[in-house]
Design a protein around this motif. Structure first.
Motif, PDB file in Angstrom:
ATOM      1  N   UNK A   1       0.817  -1.209   0.000  1.00 39.04           N
ATOM      2  CA  UNK A   1       0.000   0.000   0.000  1.00 39.04           C
ATOM      3  C   UNK A   1       0.849   1.257   0.000  1.00 39.04           C
ATOM      4  N   UNK A   2       2.010   1.174   0.580  1.00 39.16           N
ATOM      5  CA  UNK A   2       2.849   2.360   0.735  1.00 39.16           C
ATOM      6  C   UNK A   2       3.520   2.774  -0.574  1.00 39.16           C
ATOM      7  N   UNK A   3       3.539   1.893  -1.543  1.00 36.06           N
ATOM      8  CA  UNK A   3       4.188   2.204  -2.815  1.00 36.06           C
ATOM      9  C   UNK A   3       3.301   3.084  -3.687  1.00 36.06           C
ATOM     10  N   UNK A   4       2.069   2.643  -3.932  1.00 36.73           N
ATOM     11  CA  UNK A   4       1.118   3.434  -4.729  1.00 36.73           C
ATOM     12  C   UNK A   4      -0.283   2.929  -4.406  1.00 36.73           C
ATOM     13  N   UNK A   5      -0.920   3.557  -3.418  1.00 33.55           N
ATOM     14  CA  UNK A   5      -2.208   3.073  -2.929  1.00 33.55           C
ATOM     15  C   UNK A   5      -3.280   3.113  -4.015  1.00 33.55           C
ATOM     16  N   UNK A   6      -3.309   4.176  -4.816  1.00 32.96           N
ATOM     17  CA  UNK A   6      -4.333   4.295  -5.857  1.00 32.96           C
ATOM     18  C   UNK A   6      -4.210   3.184  -6.893  1.00 32.96           C
TER      19      UNK A   6
ATOM     20  N   UNK B   1      -5.352   4.173   4.331  1.00 35.00           N
ATOM     21  CA  UNK B   1      -4.510   4.242   3.132  1.00 35.00           C
ATOM     22  C   UNK B   1      -5.344   4.234   1.857  1.00 35.00           C
ATOM     23  N   UNK B   2      -6.504   3.570   1.914  1.00 34.35           N
ATOM     24  CA  UNK B   2      -7.385   3.460   0.747  1.00 34.35           C
ATOM     25  C   UNK B   2      -8.691   4.202   1.008  1.00 34.35           C
TER      26      UNK B   2
END
Length: 317
Positions: A157-162, A184-185
């Motif tokens: 999730x910390x890399x690119x949540x979208x 995060x989301x």
């Protein structure tokens, strides 16, 4: 008279799709004809005609104790496959008569298969803080729901949540991490599901059999420690429970030397072996709560139902 927006054949395809994808399970009664007619935008006679064809194929049957057809197992009959073969044979002859080459027809049918079958595969990811729990629990979820569920780590999730959220239909995590994942989301909360994990019955039995008063507990997270401390005290109300997180090496070593019993979560066992020579009295394995499994199944059915309706609407248009 207004033209039907959807034909009996369209409804027949949609019902086959639902049955094969687990929206309707074997032994389950279909919704009332009135409700199906409303969903598909057709009249009841059209729905009844579609159901009659599926009864001929052995996918549905009428029972005296049910007002609507009951789903049977596809594997009990070869009629659906033979039906598809006959339809495919007609299509091949039509293509040949129209001058379509073998290669062109094969390419077009392959693309169509990929388009239709691609819609039926849900993408679900299970997230945990460690690889062991993620692999073990995602495997259990896959087995209990009948749907492939991939194992992942919270670090994703910390890399690119979208980008991560847009890749999956559902993101599943344990209640311990639900707040973190939901935050995060935040824009995709409808895709996030939490499941409750509890010590396995075997783990609880071993805790109940402990006989001495001073119990040491080693795990990875503070909230896990609080939850397990409460569980241990519910089985051993007169005990003194002392906790230590596995990253606090000195505390773990002291606890292992001073406590009568040592209770350790399964993911801490390798690190514990490096810190101390003591073997744990109880290794806690976790299992997913039955109610969580049922809720996840409901969500999967709801998503598949939505996919079915979207597919049926595209077929009509």
């Amino acid at each position: 008279m207004a033209k039907e927006r959807i034909s009996a054949k369209d409804i027949q395809r949609a019902l086959i799709w639902r049955i094969s994808n687990g929206v309707y399970h074997p032994g389950e009664t279909l919704p009332p004809v009135r409700k199906l007619a409303e969903e598909f935008g057709a009249n009841r006679n059209t729905v009844n005609k579609a159901c009659q064809e599926l009864r001929k194929l052995g996918l549905l049957e009428m029972r005296t104790d049910r007002r609507s057809p009951v789903v049977t197992r596809i594997a009990t009959t070869t009629a659906p496959l033979e039906y598809v073969r006959q339809q495919a044979r007609d299509v091949v002859w039509q293509a040949m008569s129209a001058g379509i080459t073998r290669q062109q027809l094969l390419a077009d049918i392959t693309a169509l298969i990929e388009e239709v079958y691609g819609e039926r595969d849900l993408t679900i990811r299970f997230l945990e803080c460690n690889a062991y729990d993620s692999t073990t629990l995602s495997h259990d979820l896959s087995r209990l729901t009948g749907v492939p569920i991939g194992a992942g780590l919270l670090d994703e999730l910390r890399q690119n949540a979208d980008a991560f959220a847009q890749t999956y239909d559902l993101i599943v995590t344990t209640f311990h991490h639900l707040a973190e994942v939901s935050q995060a989301l935040a824009s995709y909360k409808e895709r996030v599901i939490g499941v409750d994990t509890r010590p396995s019955p075997e783990s609880l039995l071993r805790i109940a059999r402990l006989t001495k008063p001073r119990i040491g507990l080693v795990c990875t997270l503070p909230n896990t420690a609080r939850s397990l401390e409460y569980t241990i005290l519910s089985y051993q109300p007169t005990a003194q429970v002392i906790t230590a997180l596995i990253d606090a090496h000195e505390e773990v070593s002291h606890l292992a030397r001073s406590c009568d019993h040592l209770v350790v979560t399964h993911n801490c066992v390798p690190a514990l072996a490096k810190l101390t020579n003591r073997q744990p009295d109880v290794v806690i394995e976790f299992r997913i709560d039955d109610q969580s499994i049922e809720y996840l199944k409901q969500r999967i059915r709801a998503i598949r139902h939505g996919m079915t309706m979207a597919h049926a609407q595209r077929s009509v248009s």
